[in-house]
Write a protein that holds these residues in place. Structure first.
Motif, short mmCIF file in Angstrom:
data_model
loop_
_atom_site.label_atom_id
_atom_site.label_comp_id
_atom_site.label_asym_id
_atom_site.label_seq_id
_atom_site.Cartn_x
_atom_site.Cartn_y
_atom_site.Cartn_z
N VAL A 495 -6.83 -12.23 -6.46
CA VAL A 495 -7.64 -11.82 -7.66
C VAL A 495 -9.11 -12.80 -8.63
O VAL A 495 -9.85 -12.13 -8.77
CB VAL A 495 -6.45 -12.26 -9.20
N ALA A 496 -8.82 -14.19 -7.69
CA ALA A 496 -9.82 -15.18 -8.32
C ALA A 496 -10.95 -14.11 -7.28
O ALA A 496 -12.70 -13.72 -8.01
CB ALA A 496 -10.26 -16.34 -7.94
N LEU A 497 -11.22 -13.73 -6.49
CA LEU A 497 -11.93 -13.84 -5.48
C LEU A 497 -12.85 -11.56 -6.00
O LEU A 497 -13.83 -11.47 -5.76
CB LEU A 497 -11.71 -13.64 -4.42
N MET A 498 -11.75 -11.18 -6.93
CA MET A 498 -11.68 -9.85 -6.62
C MET A 498 -12.92 -9.86 -8.46
O MET A 498 -13.33 -9.49 -8.92
CB MET A 498 -10.81 -8.71 -7.35
N THR A 519 -19.83 3.73 -8.72
CA THR A 519 -19.48 4.56 -8.00
C THR A 519 -18.66 3.04 -6.04
O THR A 519 -17.72 3.45 -5.98
CB THR A 519 -20.55 5.60 -7.39
N VAL A 520 -19.22 2.13 -6.12
CA VAL A 520 -18.54 1.92 -5.77
C VAL A 520 -17.72 0.93 -5.63
O VAL A 520 -16.85 0.56 -5.08
CB VAL A 520 -19.97 0.22 -5.46
N GLY A 521 -17.75 0.37 -7.06
CA GLY A 521 -16.20 -0.62 -7.53
C GLY A 521 -15.13 0.70 -7.74
O GLY A 521 -14.69 0.12 -6.65
N LEU A 522 -15.36 2.12 -7.73
CA LEU A 522 -14.50 2.67 -7.14
C LEU A 522 -14.38 3.04 -5.92
O LEU A 522 -12.84 2.83 -5.62
CB LEU A 522 -14.67 4.54 -8.02
N ALA A 525 -11.89 -0.41 -4.94
CA ALA A 525 -10.07 0.53 -5.15
C ALA A 525 -9.50 1.27 -4.53
O ALA A 525 -8.46 1.27 -3.95
CB ALA A 525 -10.62 0.54 -6.91
N ALA A 526 -10.43 2.06 -3.78
CA ALA A 526 -9.93 3.25 -2.95
C ALA A 526 -9.60 2.91 -1.56
O ALA A 526 -8.65 2.69 -1.06
CB ALA A 526 -10.50 4.37 -2.66
N ALA A 551 -14.36 3.78 6.75
CA ALA A 551 -15.35 5.20 6.35
C ALA A 551 -15.38 4.59 4.90
O ALA A 551 -16.82 5.55 4.25
CB ALA A 551 -14.20 6.33 6.30
N LEU A 552 -14.82 4.34 3.78
CA LEU A 552 -15.33 3.84 2.32
C LEU A 552 -15.90 2.66 2.53
O LEU A 552 -16.91 3.32 1.02
CB LEU A 552 -13.77 3.32 1.55
N ALA A 553 -16.06 1.77 3.25
CA ALA A 553 -17.09 1.45 3.22
C ALA A 553 -18.10 1.31 3.24
O ALA A 553 -19.29 0.92 2.63
CB ALA A 553 -16.62 0.00 3.82
N VAL A 554 -18.34 2.45 4.28
CA VAL A 554 -19.86 3.06 4.90
C VAL A 554 -20.23 3.90 4.29
O VAL A 554 -21.50 3.46 3.53
CB VAL A 554 -19.61 3.76 6.35
#
Length: 703
Positions: A495-498, A519-522, A525-526, A551-554
């Motif tokens: 949690v601290a890292l988040m 959008t990057v934050g969402l 989360a995804a 894929a989400l990271a890309v």
């Protein structure tokens, strides 16, 4: 017969080189030759008219390979010596010097002219409106492989009558234009700093520099080396560094008055200046003038060690804690290896940063500590990396990836501890600590050797806690042994890292806008959700989870390129910034001249130390009240996004990292630099000193 005789007399006079009424009216004297040089007097007017000052000129022509000297000849030579005592109706004449050229021979530096030169003169008649008979004895030193003093007797008669332009008027006007004058719109000297016998001058050319040169005149006279130049901002900015060629013991140019002549082709500017002491960049403790590399290595070591205690490194402490806890009960050799691997990761990161900064500096770009946080792609990389570390601590993926920065923390191999060290360094760079800024400023003002040496020392300083445990591995045995309690601890640390990831997203918002950053934050989360599904499910769903996360990271990395930095992405002012005005360096002197005190705060949303200074000092209590004073101008330079003007301002003060706070005022026109970690007392004292309310001990933070 009388008429022919008169013409014959005139012709003989001209051929003999004397002064004739015809020559006087043309404003051009006869050439007189002495060895390899010939000279003549010229006038921009045909008659004296009613002029109180006559525009004249001394014109020289030298044979190829010969030169003569400027008013300050350098290591050898002497300037022209003029004697007007034989002149009639002339009280004196002032000689002006066009911008000189540099001659470097066998390590000797001289300044002067070759080929041809016209020195403008201002002659003052004793009685205006009457004829002036100019008679000059000029003693010149001309040099080639040998030097030969030459004496020339020159004459020019100017009759009474209209001061109409002569044939030499345009030549004298062009020569006058080549005489360096005060500040102009083409060249500008921005800062003059000194450390011992070394002078560093920052200058700007509106159209860019081509071959800049700098001539320094002091009293008593000193001789300087040819300047070393470092260009930036598409060659519009240059830093020139000169050293005294024959310094006396204890020489310190700081506080010395001097005249600087900056020359670039046909452009030149001449300004009086007083060298200020080079600021001890980035620390509350001053570094002695002329401190060498060895002393700075000690400063860097201490700065790296203190960096462990700075607020921006607190998120990294969670990773350190997990690493230490996982060592409980392990053999000393394994503990030592793991901590040495973490230290190696820190050192490798610092050397990588040094390589990048050396390359950027060589390309003429702006360099500084933590400037990678101005780049959206780097911020996205950090958000993705922190999210993956959090997911790892939460147990959402346990597959070792030894070639990835997402390797499991605390794994049996050494790749994990090595990655932990690199990650610690990356998250440490938004902070500046006492002594760290001093070391970084010293390194980035020098060459590649100093940059690598200082950054290596910084890395060793940051790694000292790891090295200490590696030296005494039994320390790990004092910690509790791994057990079920670690699951709860790992959840808390995840949690601290988040929370760190959320802070990085807030910095990214400034760069690419709220919608793109959200959008990057969402997407992150995804990504966590996909890893959770992959961990919980079996079969195809279990395999699809990590693939979807990748894929989400890309897609997250593509956001800055797709969206770009919008015009509206600038930081939004809050109530605490109501009186703060945007940074405009040119207005500082105007405020000081009007008797006001200017407090400059160079800050950025990604600089946690900056935010701590605002929250704990600048935006509350006595300091906030003082900032509301009408005699104080709080000026904020926001460096969250790249800004060439702010980067140049920092470099002018020997700073390459933030926070940077400096106070200007009638009592400190050159500024009082403050330490990175502000205190109420330090800020209020600096404001009082700058306002002239208390006696100070010098500008630039000297105390």
């Amino acid at each position: 017969m009388k008429r022919h005789a008169f013409v014959l007399v005139l012709l003989l006079t001209v051929l003999a080189g004397g002064t004739s009424p015809v020559l006087a009216q043309d404003g051009v004297g006869a050439w007189t030759k002495a060895g390899p040089v010939e000279a003549r007097l010229v006038s921009a007017v045909r008659g004296t008219g009613e002029l109180a000052a006559l525009p004249l000129g001394l014109e020289l022509r030298l044979e190829p390979g010969w030169k003569t000297y400027w008013r300050s000849p350098g290591d050898a030579g002497f300037a022209p010596r003029l004697d007007w005592s034989r002149s009639a109706n002339l009280t004196g004449a002032t000689l002006s010097y066009p911008a000189p050229h540099r001659f470097s021979v066998l390590g000797f530096e001289t300044a002067g002219y070759d080929g041809a030169v016209l020195f403008p003169l201002q002659g003052v008649p004793a009685a205006a409106g009457k004829p002036v008979d100019l008679a000059l004895t000029a003693e010149l030193l001309v040099c080639s492989d040998i030097c030969v003093p030459q004496t020339l007797d020159l004459a020019l008669a100017l009759p009474a009558g209209p001061a109409d332009p002569s044939d030499a008027a345009n030549d004298i006007a062009r020569a006058q234009a080549l005489v360096p004058k005060g500040p102009n719109g083409l060249l500008r000297i921005d800062a003059v700093r000194a450390t011992g016998g070394t002078l560093e001058v920052e200058a700007t050319a509106v159209d860019g520099f081509v071959t800049p040169d700098l001539f320094v005149e002091t009293e008593p006279p000193l001789t300087f080396s040819a300047p070393k130049t470092v260009f930036s901002d598409d060659d519009r900015h240059v830093r020139l560094t000169l050293t005294v060629t024959d310094p006396q013991p204890g020489l310190d140019l700081a506080g010395s008055a001097m005249t600087l002549t900056l020359v670039d082709g046909d452009k030149a500017v001449e300004v009086p200046a007083t060298a200020t002491a080079s600021p001890a960049a980035g620390s509350g403790a001053a570094v002695p003038a002329g401190a060498g590399l060895a002393a700075m290595l000690g400063v860097a070591l201490l700065g790296g060690l203190i960096l462990n205690l700075m607020p921006c490194v607190l998120p990294v402490l969670s990773l350190k804690l997990m690493s230490v806890v996982k060592q409980g009960g392990r053999a000393p050799a394994a503990v030592r290896a793991g901590f040495l691997a973490s230290a190696a990761g820190i050192l490798a990161s610092f050397l990588l940063m040094a390589s990048v900064l050396v390359g950027v500096k060589a390309a003429g770009g702006a360099v500084g500590w933590g400037i990678q946080f101005q780049q959206p792609l780097f911020l996205v990389f950090m958000v993705v990396l922190v999210t993956l570390f959090s997911a790892n601590l939460w147990g959402l993926f346990e597959v070792p990836l030894p070639r990835s920065l997402a390797d499991r923390l605390g794994g049996e191999g050494l790749a994990g501890p090595f990655a932990t060290g690199m990650f610690a360094t990356l998250l440490a760079t938004p902070c500046s600590a006492p002594f760290l800024g001093t070391a970084v400023g010293f390194a980035l003002s020098k060459g590649p050797v100093e940059v690598y040496a200082i950054f290596a020392a910084l890395g060793v300083g940051l790694a000292l806690p790891y090295l200490a445990v590696a030296a005494w591995p039994r320390v790990a045995g004092w910690l509790p042994r791994p057990g079920r309690w670690m699951a709860t601890l790992k959840t808390v640390l995840g949690v601290a890292l988040m929370l760190t990831a959320l802070w990085l997203l807030s910095v990214l918002t400034v760069q690419i806008g709220e919608v793109a950053a959200a959008t990057v934050g969402l997407l992150m989360a995804a990504l966590v959700l996909a890893l959770w599904i992959g961990r919980s499910a079996s079969g195809a769903a279990g395999k699809a989870g990590p693939v979807l996360a990748g894929a989400l990271a890309v897609v997250a990395f593509a956001m800055p390129a797709v969206v770009g930095p919008p015009a509206g992405a600038a930081p939004v002012a809050d109530a605490s910034k109501a009186r703060w005005v945007p940074f405009v360096e040119a207005t500082i002197r105007e405020h000081v001249a009007a008797g006001r005190t200017v407090f400059v705060d160079v800050t950025a949303d990604w600089c946690i130390t900056c935010q701590a200074n605002k929250k704990l000092v600048l935006n509350r209590g006595a300091v906030a009240t003082r900032m509301e004073d009408a005699a104080v101008v709080p000026m904020r330079a926001d460096w969250t996004r790249p800004d060439a003007a702010i980067a140049k301002f920092l470099a002018d003060h020997g700073r390459y990292g933030i926070p940077f706070n400096i106070v200007y005022g009638p009592g400190a026109p050159e500024g009082i630099a403050l330490p990175e970690l502000l205190s109420d007392g330090a800020v209020l004292e600096a404001l009082d000193r700058a306002a002239g309310k208390v006696a100070g001990k010098g500008a630039n933070g000297a105390s």
